[in-house]
Design an enzyme around this catalytic site. Structure first.
Site: not given
Ligand SMILES: [Zn+2]
Lengths: 388, 134
Positions: A85, A334
């Site tokens: 991420c 996200h």
């Protein structure tokens, strides 16, 4: 090391883009960024892209070459970086290093992920690659479970409550209402979060960031070049990165992310700034507990005080230190590889006074914090408006 | 998609069956899984085989209501970080335990179980889980 600045930004809306492909998303963000920077494609010397798991999400690797091709920028060098991420944050940092070193004057940075084309189970497996597959995910841990283990440790050591974690989601949804790029532009209540059902106790569905498609791009340049081509550049004062064990169980502590602490310490040392000098921050709230950990580990609040701080509104817009004015990962969305670059864009807009209804007044210094996995990578950047 | 690639399974049989790890004789730190280099001592480290103790205590825990592929039929199930008697920490599933006894600090013991049923065509994955004792 030369001073480096952001001179342009491009962002797609975040959400489920069933009508747009991976390559269309990155082209849309990239073309916008080049236009915003006011440079021609021919002036760009290299591309750094971040994408976490495009192979698992859409069956496509070799993303560096794909980006160069789609932006019409062949034959310049183009690479894709992966740090789960934190892929976008790591791409931006490596581009920054390439410009700071003097190798290039103008570089494009992109981040992208297309996550909604596989089932939720397959998306979960792809994201699981951010953790230690052999010893933790294999044993039945999920990503929410890893952050749930951190959440429980924090609750038991400091008395942090589920309502305080819920307050992070409530604040970030409120901020996202004023962000036209956000996935969820609607307010929620503490009660909504508390009733949303456990995914991995004590974390509930509305403590978790969503599955998102999106892309983000910035153009960076040496500050000397930036002053000539850009009205209002934003300088990257520091970009620091640290690593920790992939396995959560091997960490020194379960109530902090050491990689965040190391990266921010280096960023404060490099800039001579302290936590109290920072006017706003975009932090990695993949799960609500991680915003609480981050606001402590970045030095905004004492260890154990992060839950109380969000509950008292200290991190709200207009509070002591506004956190995630964009809506954060929770409400802005996200798309993992894009997140680190999108955070930099929020800082860029805030410092140019272009954040509209979510503008932080008189913001001078901004900070972004991008985490890979459950904290095995952290990237911390500090920015300010470039002085001419 | 499978969570248990066959090479990953057979390569890890011994450690998953017996909790075989190692220990650095220079600094006294134990490791599971075994490491090729001691992060404390690096070049000065001297690693020797060591079996992990079977007992430990819960450091943190969660109950998973959404399971990954291979664990769908087990939900809700408990996952914990366990600190073994030699201070080594690992993550494992808790089984055969009274839900009310799942607490930080609870004593646990290793048991041998099938890990998941992810890949019907491949080898069955066995390994360690833990149960609460006392
Ligand atoms: Zn040693």
């Amino acid at each position: 090391m030369r001073s480096v600045s952001i001179i342009g930004a491009g962002l797609t809306t975040f959400g489920e883009h069933w009508e747009k492909s991976f390559r269309e998303l990155i082209a849309e963000a990239g073309i916008q960024a080049i236009q915003d920077a006011g440079v021609s494609g021919g002036q760009i010397e290299a591309i750094y892209g971040g994408a976490m798991a495009s192979g698992r999400f859409i069956g496509q690797e070799h993303i560096g070459a794909l980006i160069a091709d789609q932006l019409g920028l062949n034959p310049i060098p183009s690479v894709r970086l992966e740090a789960a991420c934190a892929s976008g944050g790591v791409a931006l940092r490596n581009a920054y290093l390439a410009v700071a070193s003097g190798m290039y004057d103008i570089v494009a940075v992109g981040g992208v992920e297309k996550m909604t084309e596989v089932s939720t189970e397959d998306a979960g497996f792809a994201l699981g690659g951010a953790g230690d597959q052999e010893t933790e995910l294999f044993m039945g841990a999920t990503f929410p479970a890893l952050y749930a283990l951190l959440a429980r440790a924090h609750m038991e050591e400091f008395g942090t409550t589920e309502e305080q974690m819920a307050a992070v989601a409530v604040k970030n949804h409120k901020n996202a209402v004023n962000n036209p790029f956000a996935q969820y532009r609607r307010e929620i209540t503490i009660e909504d979060v508390m009733k949303s059902g456990y995914v991995a106790s004590p974390l509930k569905l509305l403590d978790c960031s969503p599955i998102t498609d999106g892309a983000a791009a910035v153009i960076i340049a040496s500050s000397d070049v930036a002053k000539k081509v850009c009205e209002n550049p934003v300088e990257i004062l520091a970009s620091e990165q640290a690593s920790d064990s992939l396995a959560l169980s091997k960490r020194k502590s379960l109530t902090e992310l050491d990689a965040t602490k190391v990266a921010v310490k280096q960023a404060y040392e490099r800039t001579g700034l302290k936590a109290k000098d920072i006017d706003f921050a975009e932090v990695h709230d993949c799960f609500t507990i991680n915003e609480i950990l981050a606001t402590e580990d970045l030095g905004f609040f004492k260890k154990g005080e992060g839950g109380k701080a969000v509950e008292k509104g200290k991190t709200a817009l207009g509070g002591e230190i506004p956190v995630n004015t964009s809506g954060g990962l929770k409400a802005k969305g996200h798309p993992v590889g894009a997140t680190g670059v999108a955070q930099a864009i929020e800082a860029y807009w805030q410092l140019r006074g272009a954040a509209d209804k979510r503008q932080v007044k008189d913001a001078e210094y901004g900070l972004t914090h991008n985490v890979g996995g459950s904290g095995a990578t952290a990237v911390v950047n500090i920015y300010r408006r470039l002085e001419k | 998609m499978t969570t248990g690639f066959p090479p990953l399974l057979w390569r890890r049989f011994p450690e998953r069956y017996t909790l075989a790890g190692n220990k650095c004789e220079t600094c006294g730190t134990s490791y599971f899984p075994a490491r090729k280099v001691c992060p404390n001592c690096r070049r000065r480290g001297k690693l020797v085989d060591e079996s992990m103790p079977r007992k430990g205590k819960i450091v943190s825990w969660t109950q998973c209501f959404v399971g990954p592929t291979g664990f769908e039929h087990e939900t809700p199930y408990f996952v914990a970080i366990i600190e073994l008697e030699n201070k080594v920490r690992l993550l494992a599933q808790l089984v055969d335990s009274d839900e009310k006894k799942v607490k930080t600090g609870a004593c646990v013991e290793k048991v041998f179980r099938k890990i998941n049923d992810a890949d019907k065509s491949g080898p069955i994955a066995y390994g360690y889980k833990f149960k609460i004792v006392g």
